[in-house]
Design a protein around this motif. Structure first.
Motif, mmCIF file in Angstrom:
data_model
loop_
_atom_site.group_PDB
_atom_site.id
_atom_site.type_symbol
_atom_site.label_atom_id
_atom_site.label_comp_id
_atom_site.label_asym_id
_atom_site.label_seq_id
_atom_site.Cartn_x
_atom_site.Cartn_y
_atom_site.Cartn_z
ATOM 1 N N ARG A 32 32.761 48.115 56.972
ATOM 2 C CA ARG A 32 34.022 47.384 57.013
ATOM 3 C C ARG A 32 34.102 46.490 58.252
ATOM 4 N NH1 ARG A 32 38.733 48.120 59.475
ATOM 5 N NH2 ARG A 32 38.035 50.109 60.344
ATOM 6 N N LYS A 33 33.785 47.014 59.425
ATOM 7 C CA LYS A 33 33.851 46.199 60.637
ATOM 8 C C LYS A 33 32.769 45.122 60.636
ATOM 9 C CE LYS A 33 36.089 49.485 63.747
ATOM 10 N NZ LYS A 33 35.991 50.182 65.054
ATOM 11 N N ALA A 34 31.592 45.465 60.120
ATOM 12 C CA ALA A 34 30.526 44.465 60.054
ATOM 13 C C ALA A 34 30.942 43.311 59.150
ATOM 14 C CB ALA A 34 29.235 45.103 59.550
ATOM 15 N N ALA A 35 31.525 43.640 58.002
ATOM 16 C CA ALA A 35 31.975 42.596 57.084
ATOM 17 C C ALA A 35 33.083 41.754 57.709
ATOM 18 C CB ALA A 35 32.444 43.222 55.781
ATOM 19 N N SER A 36 33.982 42.397 58.460
ATOM 20 C CA SER A 36 35.067 41.652 59.105
ATOM 21 C C SER A 36 34.516 40.634 60.106
ATOM 22 C CB SER A 36 36.008 42.626 59.808
ATOM 23 O OG SER A 36 37.006 41.931 60.522
ATOM 24 N N ILE A 37 33.527 41.034 60.893
ATOM 25 C CA ILE A 37 32.926 40.116 61.873
ATOM 26 C C ILE A 37 32.222 38.965 61.165
ATOM 27 C CG2 ILE A 37 31.154 39.926 63.655
ATOM 28 C CD1 ILE A 37 31.825 42.835 64.404
ATOM 29 N N LEU A 38 31.452 39.274 60.118
ATOM 30 C CA LEU A 38 30.718 38.234 59.414
ATOM 31 C C LEU A 38 31.666 37.270 58.696
ATOM 32 C CD1 LEU A 38 27.783 40.357 57.955
ATOM 33 C CD2 LEU A 38 27.718 38.784 59.893
ATOM 34 N N GLU A 39 32.742 37.793 58.122
ATOM 35 C CA GLU A 39 33.705 36.903 57.449
ATOM 36 C C GLU A 39 34.367 35.959 58.450
ATOM 37 O OE1 GLU A 39 36.374 39.479 55.472
ATOM 38 O OE2 GLU A 39 34.949 40.092 53.916
ATOM 39 N N LYS A 40 34.680 36.452 59.635
ATOM 40 C CA LYS A 40 35.281 35.599 60.652
ATOM 41 C C LYS A 40 34.305 34.510 61.091
ATOM 42 C CE LYS A 40 37.533 35.797 65.175
ATOM 43 N NZ LYS A 40 37.942 36.666 66.305
ATOM 44 N N LEU A 41 33.035 34.881 61.277
ATOM 45 C CA LEU A 41 32.038 33.892 61.650
ATOM 46 C C LEU A 41 31.811 32.886 60.531
ATOM 47 C CD1 LEU A 41 29.189 35.791 63.535
ATOM 48 C CD2 LEU A 41 30.656 33.987 64.413
ATOM 49 N N TRP A 42 31.821 33.372 59.291
ATOM 50 C CA TRP A 42 31.596 32.478 58.155
ATOM 51 C C TRP A 42 32.707 31.432 58.048
ATOM 52 C CZ3 TRP A 42 28.097 30.844 54.869
ATOM 53 C CH2 TRP A 42 28.499 30.212 53.697
ATOM 54 N N LYS A 43 33.946 31.843 58.237
ATOM 55 C CA LYS A 43 35.054 30.888 58.172
ATOM 56 C C LYS A 43 34.954 29.839 59.272
ATOM 57 C CE LYS A 43 38.280 34.220 56.121
ATOM 58 N NZ LYS A 43 39.518 35.006 56.344
ATOM 59 N N ALA A 44 34.384 30.224 60.416
ATOM 60 C CA ALA A 44 34.319 29.287 61.546
ATOM 61 C C ALA A 44 33.078 28.399 61.506
ATOM 62 C CB ALA A 44 34.350 30.057 62.870
ATOM 63 N N THR A 45 31.958 28.938 61.016
ATOM 64 C CA THR A 45 30.691 28.204 61.136
ATOM 65 C C THR A 45 29.992 27.946 59.817
ATOM 66 O OG1 THR A 45 29.430 30.257 61.461
ATOM 67 C CG2 THR A 45 30.339 29.181 63.419
ATOM 68 N N ALA A 46 30.193 28.799 58.793
ATOM 69 C CA ALA A 46 29.458 28.691 57.512
ATOM 70 C C ALA A 46 27.960 28.657 57.772
ATOM 71 C CB ALA A 46 29.920 27.471 56.726
ATOM 72 N N HIS A 47 27.486 29.596 58.555
ATOM 73 C CA HIS A 47 26.083 29.653 58.955
ATOM 74 C C HIS A 47 25.259 30.352 57.884
ATOM 75 C CE1 HIS A 47 22.577 30.294 61.542
ATOM 76 N NE2 HIS A 47 23.105 29.376 62.320
ATOM 77 N N GLY A 48 24.040 29.861 57.667
ATOM 78 C CA GLY A 48 23.177 30.444 56.647
ATOM 79 C C GLY A 48 22.779 31.877 56.941
ATOM 80 N N ASP A 49 22.492 32.205 58.193
ATOM 81 C CA ASP A 49 22.125 33.579 58.542
ATOM 82 C C ASP A 49 23.283 34.539 58.321
ATOM 83 O OD1 ASP A 49 19.658 32.681 59.187
ATOM 84 O OD2 ASP A 49 19.935 32.742 61.363
ATOM 85 N N VAL A 50 24.499 34.069 58.526
ATOM 86 C CA VAL A 50 25.666 34.909 58.278
ATOM 87 C C VAL A 50 25.764 35.233 56.797
ATOM 88 C CG1 VAL A 50 28.188 35.017 58.412
ATOM 89 C CG2 VAL A 50 26.890 33.989 60.281
ATOM 90 N N ALA A 51 25.523 34.233 55.954
ATOM 91 C CA ALA A 51 25.585 34.464 54.513
ATOM 92 C C ALA A 51 24.513 35.448 54.065
ATOM 93 C CB ALA A 51 25.426 33.135 53.776
ATOM 94 N N LYS A 52 23.298 35.329 54.577
ATOM 95 C CA LYS A 52 22.222 36.246 54.179
ATOM 96 C C LYS A 52 22.552 37.678 54.569
ATOM 97 C CE LYS A 52 18.592 32.753 54.594
ATOM 98 N NZ LYS A 52 17.393 32.324 55.354
#
Length: 531
Positions: A280-300
């Motif tokens: 849950r916390k890992a997903a929360s961090i990745l979702e926040k980063l995705w909204k800000a950067t839309a980075h490919g490594d975040v999506a993977k």
């Protein structure tokens, strides 16, 4: 100014005294050795003042005569010193300009006018003159003498550091930088060099200690300090992710506080949470980063956060990412990959084509080739997408000084610069034109593309064209700088590169291939029976 004010006050006091005496007249009688002298009080005061002035003048005259030899000597000494400093200044300017002859001439003149013990800059001029003359050993000796002198220690250490860097003696350069940073931490070059050397060695604790707290920095320097500290904290977190996930998570969290959109720090913190089974916390961090950067490594990492998920679960997570950032190439690409794993070829093709339109790149066209291979196995369509991948820009990657890395690094492997890696499209591996007539150019370029899940059959060479074909022949334009010689009949219609670019996703492929049975029919139609 103060002296003028004091003199004016003295004159005013003297005038006030005489005015006071003039308002109070009187007689003064002096009897000395039987002689009597009568005079007024004003005359007596005037005589006293005149006597004092005469005594002071006589004292000044005697003092000037007595000290004149020393004054004359001091005058000539100052004149000689001024000439020496003028020669020293001219020599330093000549050394900076690379004029070895004039620098050596001014050095000789300076030595005759000024002593090296009185002016340490003479050693600097001598070292600079030796360097531009190519006498590096003599220059290094002068820098060592300057490093032993407290007045010129920092200057000598910098000279020794630059000389060691020129010779490629990294260990000696590191020691000089460490010594300068220890003695004078306010020197930017020493702190920067020592920080880079400690970072190259992976000594992140000492690097953070050398970085300090940044409290006395200016507002602009504080931003640089925050970024650099975030980089060092992320590097330390990456180093201890396997052995100490909790410590890595804490360092990455501190880095995110300094730079909330720093993707490497967010990825490390999410990986640490995943190793602690805290999805849950890992997903929360990745979702926040995705909204800000839309980075490919975040999506993977987000799509494959749990190793036990099915392909359908990964597709749902990819679609969730796409919903957060609609019309984003990375999100569309993630959905296309997940849909291919679930064998939903229609969805995979639609998302992959949309991703290729938004951001044409190798991976998008290679994914379309994967989809074509998994669905129909049409080698013509596969080669079409492979050729499109050859023409497209490379995928974004962590790049620094012309070097690409599959993962982010804190230090450039080329020059040791901190925070050098950037997420951007690297330089294409096809550099320079390929010789004309090289028929293996396209096949060789395709073989250098990143490996994919498909294994395409050997493609036909472009020059293998049947001359006796009556129908028009469509020849695909080859991406520059590849030059391929092609034999085409006079009545053939040649499709230009501009027309090919107008329809990258529809119509006939560049190389439709040879259908099964065509060769046998052609041989049967052109053969004759003699009996």
């Amino acid at each position: 100014m103060i002296r003028i004010l004091v003199f004016a006050l003295f004159v005013l006091a003297l005038a006030a005294g005489f005015a006071w005496l003039a308002d109070r007249p009187g007689e003064l009688s002096i009897i000395w050795q039987g002689q009597r002298a009568d005079m007024s009080l004003m005359v007596a005061a005037t005589l006293v003042v005149s006597l004092v002035a005469a005594v002071m003048f006589c004292w000044w005259l005697v003092r000037v005569v007595w000290t004149s030899p020393h004054s004359i000597q001091r005058y000539f000494r100052a004149r000689k010193r001024d000439r020496g400093y003028q020669a020293l200044s001219t020599g330093l300017i000549a050394a900076g300009a690379g004029d070895a002859v004039n620098a050596r001439k001014m050095l000789t003149r300076t030595r005759g006018l000024i002593s090296a013990d009185q002016e340490p800059l003479i050693h600097l001029l001598e070292a600079q003159a030796a360097m531009i003359e190519g006498r590096y050993d003599d220059a290094r000796k002068k820098f060592e003498l300057m490093a032993d002198d407290p007045e010129t220690r920092e200057l000598g250490l910098r000279g020794l550091y630059l000389e060691a860097r020129r010779l490629g003696a990294n260990e000696a350069a590191r020691q000089y930088a460490e010594r300068a940073a220890e003695k004078a931490p306010q020197l930017p070059w020493a702190t920067e060099a020592a920080l880079e050397y400690r970072s190259q060695a992976g000594d992140w604790d000492e690097a953070l200690k050398l970085l300090g707290d940044g409290r006395s920095a200016s507002p602009e320097d504080k931003k640089t300090y925050a970024r650099r500290k975030a980089v060092l904290l992320t590097a330390r977190a990456s180093a201890k992710l396997d052995a100490d996930p909790k410590g890595a998570r804490e360092d990455a969290h501190q880095a995110l506080k300094l730079d909330e959109n720093f993707v490497p720090a967010g990825l490390i913190e999410a990986k640490a949470y995943l190793r602690e089974d805290n999805l849950r916390k890992a997903a929360s961090i990745l979702e926040k980063l995705w909204k800000a950067t839309a980075h490919g490594d975040v999506a993977k990492l987000y799509v494959r956060a749990r190793s036990g998920d099915s392909a359908a679960d990964r597709l749902k997570r990819a679609e969730k990412l796409e919903a957060m950032r609609p019309n984003n190439a990375e999100g569309l690409y993630a959905v296309a990959e997940a849909a291919l794993e679930t064998r939903d070829f229609a969805l995979a093709r639609a998302k992959a084509e949309a991703a290729a339109r938004l951001s044409p790149r190798e991976s998008a066209f290679l994914l379309l080739a994967d989809i074509e291979d998994a669905e129909s196995g049409d080698q013509g369509r596969i080669r079409h997408w492979m050729n499109q991948a050859l023409k497209a820009p490379r995928d974004p990657a962590w790049t620094a000084d012309g070097i690409t890395s599959p993962e982010w690094r804190a230090v450039s492997p080329v020059n040791g610069r901190i925070d050098a890696f950037e997420w951007k499209t690297p330089v294409s591996p096809l550099e320079g034109p390929i010789e004309e007539g090289s028929t293996d150019a396209v096949d060789e370029a395709i073989r250098t593309l990143p490996p994919r899940a498909i294994e395409a059959k050997p493609a036909m060479r472009v020059e293998e064209v049947v001359k006796d074909v009556k129908k028009p022949v469509v020849v695909a334009a080859v991406v520059e700088p590849v030059a391929v010689k092609t034999v085409v009949p006079e009545n053939a219609k040649v499709e230009t590169a501009a027309a090919a670019e107008e329809r990258p996703f529809h119509g006939l492929p560049d190389d439709p291939g040879v259908k099964e049975g065509v060769t046998e029919k052609r041989e049967a139609a052109t053969s004759f029976r003699l009996f």
